[in-house]
Scaffold this motif. Structure first.
Motif, short mmCIF file in Angstrom:
data_model
loop_
_atom_site.label_atom_id
_atom_site.label_comp_id
_atom_site.label_asym_id
_atom_site.label_seq_id
_atom_site.Cartn_x
_atom_site.Cartn_y
_atom_site.Cartn_z
N GLN A 198 0.83 -1.20 0.00
CA GLN A 198 0.00 0.00 0.00
C GLN A 198 0.88 1.26 0.00
O GLN A 198 0.58 2.22 -0.72
CB GLN A 198 -0.91 -0.01 1.22
CG GLN A 198 -1.94 1.09 1.22
CD GLN A 198 -2.88 1.00 2.40
OE1 GLN A 198 -2.44 0.94 3.54
NE2 GLN A 198 -4.16 0.96 2.13
N LYS A 253 2.09 1.86 -3.38
CA LYS A 253 1.04 2.40 -4.24
C LYS A 253 0.85 3.90 -4.00
O LYS A 253 0.66 4.67 -4.94
CB LYS A 253 -0.27 1.63 -4.00
CG LYS A 253 -1.30 1.84 -5.08
CD LYS A 253 -2.60 1.12 -4.77
CE LYS A 253 -2.53 -0.36 -5.09
NZ LYS A 253 -3.83 -1.02 -4.90
N VAL A 254 0.92 4.31 -2.75
CA VAL A 254 0.83 5.75 -2.43
C VAL A 254 2.01 6.48 -3.09
O VAL A 254 1.84 7.54 -3.69
CB VAL A 254 0.83 5.98 -0.91
CG1 VAL A 254 0.98 7.46 -0.57
CG2 VAL A 254 -0.46 5.43 -0.30
N THR A 314 1.17 6.84 -6.73
CA THR A 314 -0.06 7.53 -7.11
C THR A 314 0.03 9.05 -6.96
O THR A 314 -0.45 9.79 -7.80
CB THR A 314 -1.24 6.99 -6.27
OG1 THR A 314 -1.37 5.59 -6.52
CG2 THR A 314 -2.55 7.69 -6.62
N ASP A 359 -7.72 1.05 0.88
CA ASP A 359 -7.15 1.97 -0.12
C ASP A 359 -8.05 3.18 -0.38
O ASP A 359 -7.57 4.30 -0.48
CB ASP A 359 -6.94 1.24 -1.45
CG ASP A 359 -5.61 0.51 -1.51
OD1 ASP A 359 -4.85 0.55 -0.52
OD2 ASP A 359 -5.33 -0.11 -2.55
N GLY A 397 -6.83 6.95 0.37
CA GLY A 397 -6.72 7.96 -0.69
C GLY A 397 -7.46 9.23 -0.31
O GLY A 397 -6.95 10.35 -0.49
N ASP A 430 -8.71 2.09 -6.44
CA ASP A 430 -9.36 2.59 -5.22
C ASP A 430 -8.62 3.78 -4.60
O ASP A 430 -9.25 4.75 -4.17
CB ASP A 430 -9.44 1.47 -4.17
CG ASP A 430 -10.66 0.59 -4.36
OD1 ASP A 430 -11.44 0.82 -5.30
OD2 ASP A 430 -10.82 -0.35 -3.56
N LEU A 431 -7.31 3.68 -4.50
CA LEU A 431 -6.54 4.73 -3.83
C LEU A 431 -6.70 6.06 -4.58
O LEU A 431 -6.95 7.11 -3.98
CB LEU A 431 -5.06 4.34 -3.79
CG LEU A 431 -4.15 5.25 -2.97
CD1 LEU A 431 -4.33 5.02 -1.48
CD2 LEU A 431 -2.68 5.02 -3.35
#
Lengths: 183, 183, 183, 183
Positions: A51, A54-55, A58, A143, A147, D143-144
């Motif tokens: 996660q 992914k942050v 993103t 998630d 976000g 989702d994020l």
């Protein structure tokens, strides 16, 4: 406006994935997400670190900085060395800077973990552009909610930095069910 | 009937999750599935070991024995010690016996890994009731196909044990793209 | 050897994905897996049908035949027509033959579903090379266990076909918690 | 500030999961997420609708309204009726209001889908508190990223409503690779 408490500074015994040691003040002006983990913690490996990556992918690096914090509070022989962590970060392709949480002579719970009164790993910390701690979660975070949370902190109006208080910096975690022993 | 080759014996420097050291001959009469892994190998942690645990739970212990084999061929400082592996097995709740593959002074590839000419981790081995090696796969295996494979070996008629040949026991892996270095 | 009961014949009102109507006797000599489903049943769409497609891809067509059986027992207006099922099979790329279970004037539960006393959908049926019903499961089945089960039936020695009995063909499902109404 | 275009009004032939027909103006002051889907579209069933349900559960109903839009542009016989959609929404436990996109006599692409120039399903629309269309995505959304996007629109300062322009309301979709035929 709610008074936010300033995030305690990281107390480290080294860094990986970065040329020089870092401090939270280096990130002032950005939102900082810290993923506190242990390399032998299954929930960190299967959920928390993916996660965090992914942050990292993103959000713009100008807006959000992702940092790992290796808070070893058990299996010190197996996961306490810099070499062990280095091998782990290499194999799992963790791309962001990772701090090694420091110990003192008094116990097994590392110092940053104590300063934040973390209950175990994974713990996710969210720090705003002014250096205030805005969120701290032990365990899994969805998630979609994460976000939204990051964006809410990003879109916050600048506010004066909160004053530090004594209560916040006391060490030890007294919660029932705390995953970290000997606090 | 195809001639099957006898599975090379495990060469170990210790065992975990078992009271005494084991040998393949201890399992004669059962099908043996060996999951060769490294504790810092992401594919082993996310796929190979969970699958081995599922096999352990699905088949009767009288029919199928599951064994882990820790074949450390990189990051020796981080994952080479018995303490490190012990912490890993504890945290990931691996319930079956795990052998530590042995090294000699000549190199980094452990001895059982060499005897089987494994290309890397995870590697899955399937050994029949007579001790013959029936399947060896590097990388991922689908659950449906593996279930069928194990049952096919289980339902095999007993056959005379194959004769060992010199060629089979030579060490080294010469395949292009082999994940294990220095073979 | 346990006496196996012969699998009741399919009673259909049509077929899709095949040039001509089929019967279980067309598959004698092969193991047959039948996936009974409804196109608006979430568990069928997310689990049952994908698993049937994986079986279709994993095993040799000479050994294992996969058949779908559309057993509509609710939402007849929405999913009862051949056009609706045809659109569904097209969009979900179901490659194997699918039979439409037949109704009579007496009720809502289709006839093959009654003959097998199915409790709902998805239901998985496994029929051996001699035409005997060997397994019937309502709900989810794990891939590893299913692979083993199919291979066990495949490796079975040929046996004389079991005699049909009256008890088996009575209609109705009396189990508590049965998902199919009005049986 | 970028000029945002007002979201075209929904043109419907009915609603489900709501006592009375709705209009976008009923949601002024809230952020609206619209999930355009077809009940026989695999990507809608496996990804789009579950994500919409998660948004429905995660955000306050006072802040974010989630609406489904059934934009049937193929398999009209199978999925065009209100009964079929009603059965689908029941089985998949979709809790939010769902509009049935209207058709005219000229073609197969429904009218709201045309007004938004959607390329296919699933399509996700995000409309701000002032009724402006802020995001339109065909296919999967993470989702994020979606959580961040929704929160960014939520935290937006109120702005004067954009003026409608002729270009925007033309019907038809001219993109290469458009999944919707005959536009």
């Amino acid at each position: 406006m709610a008074a936010h408490r300033p995030a305690p500074e990281l107390i480290t015994r080294g860094w990986l994935n970065t040329d020089s040691d870092l401090s939270l003040t280096d990130f002032r002006g950005k939102v900082v997400m810290i993923e506190a983990f242990q390399m032998l913690c299954p929930g960190c490996v299967s959920h928390g670190l993916p996660q965090a990556q992914k942050v990292h992918q993103t959000f713009s690096r100008d807006d959000v900085a992702v940092i790992g914090l290796h808070t070893v509070f058990e299996h010190h022989a197996a996961q306490g060395s810099k070499e062990a962590l280095e091998a782990f970060l290499h194999e799992y392709r963790v791309p962001f800077p990772v701090a090694l949480d420091a110990w003192d002579e008094t116990g097994k719970i590392p110092l940053t973990m104590r300063a934040y009164q973390m209950r175990g790993t994974p713990t996710l910390l969210l720090i705003d552009r002014q250096g205030n701690l805005r969120k701290q979660v032990f365990g899994g975070v969805d998630d979609l909610a994460l976000g939204a949370e990051i964006m809410a902190v990003l879109r916050d109006k600048p506010a004066p930095r909160a004053q530090s208080t004594a209560a916040r910096t006391q060490s030890g975690c007294t919660d029932e069910g705390c995953a970290a022993p000997n606090l």
